[in-house]
Design an enzyme around this catalytic site. Sequence first.
Site, PDB file in Angstrom:
ATOM      1  N   CYS A 295      40.680  42.163  64.356  1.00  0.00           N
ATOM      2  CA  CYS A 295      41.258  43.276  65.098  1.00  0.00           C
ATOM      3  C   CYS A 295      41.852  42.701  66.375  1.00  0.00           C
ATOM      4  CB  CYS A 295      40.168  44.291  65.431  1.00  0.00           C
ATOM      5  SG  CYS A 295      40.740  45.666  66.429  1.00  0.00           S
TER       6      CYS A 295
ATOM      7  N   HIS B 184      40.919  50.968  58.460  1.00  0.00           N
ATOM      8  CA  HIS B 184      40.587  50.313  59.732  1.00  0.00           C
ATOM      9  C   HIS B 184      41.091  51.156  60.905  1.00  0.00           C
ATOM     10  CE1 HIS B 184      40.104  46.523  62.241  1.00  0.00           C
ATOM     11  NE2 HIS B 184      40.903  47.242  63.011  1.00  0.00           N
ATOM     12  N   GLU B 185      42.326  51.641  60.797  1.00  0.00           N
ATOM     13  CA  GLU B 185      42.916  52.383  61.921  1.00  0.00           C
ATOM     14  C   GLU B 185      42.310  53.780  62.060  1.00  0.00           C
ATOM     15  OE1 GLU B 185      44.313  50.409  63.762  1.00  0.00           O
ATOM     16  OE2 GLU B 185      44.807  48.860  62.286  1.00  0.00           O
TER      17      GLU B 185
ATOM     18  N   HIS C 257      39.280  53.510  64.016  1.00  0.00           N
ATOM     19  CA  HIS C 257      39.570  53.468  65.463  1.00  0.00           C
ATOM     20  C   HIS C 257      39.663  54.887  66.036  1.00  0.00           C
ATOM     21  CE1 HIS C 257      40.167  49.331  66.731  1.00  0.00           C
ATOM     22  NE2 HIS C 257      40.957  49.054  65.700  1.00  0.00           N
TER      23      HIS C 257
HETATM   24 ZN   LIG Z   1      41.384  47.225  64.983  1.00  0.00          ZN
END
Ligand SMILES: [Zn+2]
Length: 136
Positions: A85, A126-127, A130
């Site tokens: 990341c 993954h996003e 976040h």
């Molecule tokens: Zn990330």
Amino acid sequence: MQQPICKDQLILRQPGRPATLADAPLAQNLMDTLIFNQDRCVGMAANMIGQPVNIIAVKTGPLQLLMLNPIITKQSQPYQTTEGCLSLLGERPTKRFEQITVQYQDLTGQTQTLPATGFLAQIIQHEVDHCHGIII
Ligand SMILES: [Zn+2]
């Protein structure tokens, strides 16, 4: 306009607020920042530029996507992998799903439903994490 990358875990761990069409300039800044970092990054969430808002940008090959309020509505075929990341050092183990469906609003306010598999699905997961304040 390209923005600096946020590495502050207090900001990164804050769940985002819902995005609205008034956040279009932030979405554009996010895509600009992703394109600036495209040699080492394929996706970004708005809190990675210091704004805890539920917007993600994805760029892989010719494909560019901006998603407001992305929600993963289906997921199947879990697997273990490792990811890096831009906001963190090194690579870390994580669990992902091979096939997902994501629902989001585009920059015209239309709700879109996108099935994704493989690498694209991994980036989106993954996003979206976040957006929930989850970092690998
Ligand atoms: Zn990330």
